[in-house]
Design a protein around this motif. Structure first.
Motif, short mmCIF file in Angstrom:
data_model
loop_
_atom_site.label_atom_id
_atom_site.label_comp_id
_atom_site.label_asym_id
_atom_site.label_seq_id
_atom_site.Cartn_x
_atom_site.Cartn_y
_atom_site.Cartn_z
N SER A 50 39.10 38.65 40.00
CA SER A 50 38.35 39.33 39.09
C SER A 50 37.17 38.33 38.43
O SER A 50 37.23 37.32 38.73
CB SER A 50 39.51 39.85 37.87
OG SER A 50 40.01 38.55 37.39
N LEU A 51 36.76 38.98 37.29
CA LEU A 51 35.81 37.99 36.47
C LEU A 51 36.65 36.64 36.27
O LEU A 51 35.59 35.65 36.04
CB LEU A 51 34.93 38.65 35.61
CG LEU A 51 33.96 39.61 35.96
CD1 LEU A 51 33.32 40.55 34.78
CD2 LEU A 51 32.74 39.30 36.85
N SER A 52 37.76 36.86 35.76
CA SER A 52 38.51 35.78 35.16
C SER A 52 39.06 34.87 36.29
O SER A 52 39.50 33.68 36.12
CB SER A 52 39.46 36.16 34.35
OG SER A 52 40.44 37.04 34.87
N ASN A 53 39.27 35.56 37.52
CA ASN A 53 39.75 35.03 38.77
C ASN A 53 38.72 34.93 39.74
O ASN A 53 39.30 35.83 41.01
CB ASN A 53 41.16 35.41 39.12
CG ASN A 53 42.23 34.82 37.92
OD1 ASN A 53 42.30 33.50 37.66
ND2 ASN A 53 42.89 35.81 37.52
N PRO A 54 37.77 34.54 39.89
CA PRO A 54 36.90 34.68 41.19
C PRO A 54 37.33 34.12 42.26
O PRO A 54 38.16 32.97 42.24
CB PRO A 54 35.52 34.03 40.57
CG PRO A 54 36.04 32.75 39.81
CD PRO A 54 37.13 33.52 39.01
N PRO A 55 36.85 34.66 43.45
CA PRO A 55 37.44 34.29 44.66
C PRO A 55 37.32 32.78 45.08
O PRO A 55 36.45 32.09 44.57
CB PRO A 55 36.46 35.10 45.64
CG PRO A 55 35.68 36.06 44.89
CD PRO A 55 35.75 35.61 43.53
N LEU A 56 38.16 32.21 46.00
CA LEU A 56 38.33 31.12 46.49
C LEU A 56 37.98 31.03 47.97
O LEU A 56 38.62 31.59 48.80
CB LEU A 56 39.56 30.52 46.27
CG LEU A 56 39.82 29.11 46.80
CD1 LEU A 56 38.89 28.01 46.27
CD2 LEU A 56 41.27 28.43 46.26
#
Length: 244
Positions: free
Chosen positions: A3-9
């Motif tokens: 999500s915007l708060s947990n962007p991809p790694l």
């Protein structure tokens, strides 16, 4: 998942490595965010690899970690599209071009000799020679070393040749380090003899605000040798406020 708060790694593997090198990291962080491990195929320049990463990244903006050759690809990604990289982690890697003169020719000869062994005796047998410098001496012939050999065996001499070409023709990233503006982690195994800690100290000093972490009791394959310590360093890095 992301999500915007947990962007991809996005996790970039090194020479002859695949997703297995990031297995513990994907387990740790995959519940909170998408974790992608690209495959470079037979791409034979670091720039082409970086363009592939950018083309297939799971979002416009992402966190980016690269191990060994993957660290060089990560720096190239950051050069090509700095606005897309929220955070950068450079792990057990290098940033300089091929050395001039005898040192560079020695590296070239050594890599081509390994390629000859891979073609004549197979990838795993080549790995038994080459990979002995990859892990802490205490782990030689143990499960981590065997897992490294398994990765190497999954690759082909054609992939090896392409990646050797990329490394022998690698760009020198020294000039871009001062311009890296996102939160940056520089991480290295204390006993990494391939990409020594001293090089990472210089690298971290050249990147504004970079954090340097030495992983104790680890050689070059930190993500597999000491996954807990590496994951803690990455968790702290992912908590750093990203560039907006």
């Amino acid at each position: 998942m992301s999500s915007l708060s947990n962007p991809p790694l996005v996790l970039l593997p090194g020479l002859l490595c695949d997703a297995a090198v990031w297995e513990d990291q994907r387990t740790r962080f995959g519940a909170q965010r998408e974790c992608q491990v690209p495959d470079y195929g037979t791409l034979d320049t670091l720039t082409a690899m970086a363009e592939h990463v950018l083309q297939h990244a799971p979002a416009d903006r992402f966190n980016l970690a690269g191990h060994s050759m993957g660290g060089r690809v990560a720096m190239e990604v950051t050069r090509l599209a700095p606005e897309r990289v929220l955070r950068l982690a450079l792990m057990d890697t290098g940033y300089q071009g091929l050395a001039k003169g005898v040192a560079g020719e020695s590296e070239r000869a050594g890599r081509l000799a390994l390629l000859k062994t891979a073609r004549e005796q197979g990838m795993r047998e080549m790995g038994r020679v080459w990979a002995r410098g990859m892990v802490h001496p205490d782990r030689l012939d143990g499960p981590v070393f065997e897992a490294v050999l398994d990765m190497i065996e999954r690759r082909t001499p054609e992939v090896f040749e392409a990646q050797i070409h990329a490394l022998l023709n690698r760009p020198d990233a020294s000039g871009q380090l001062a311009g890296i503006a996102c939160p940056t982690l520089v991480l290295c195994g204390r006993q990494d003899t391939w990409s020594p800690l001293s090089r990472h100290e210089t690298l971290a000093a050249a990147i504004p605000g970079a954090t340097l972490v030495a992983i104790e009791d680890a050689g070059h394959m930190t993500t597999m040798e000491q996954p807990g310590a590496v994951n803690e360093a990455l968790a702290q890095w992912l908590r750093a406020e990203a560039r907006h």
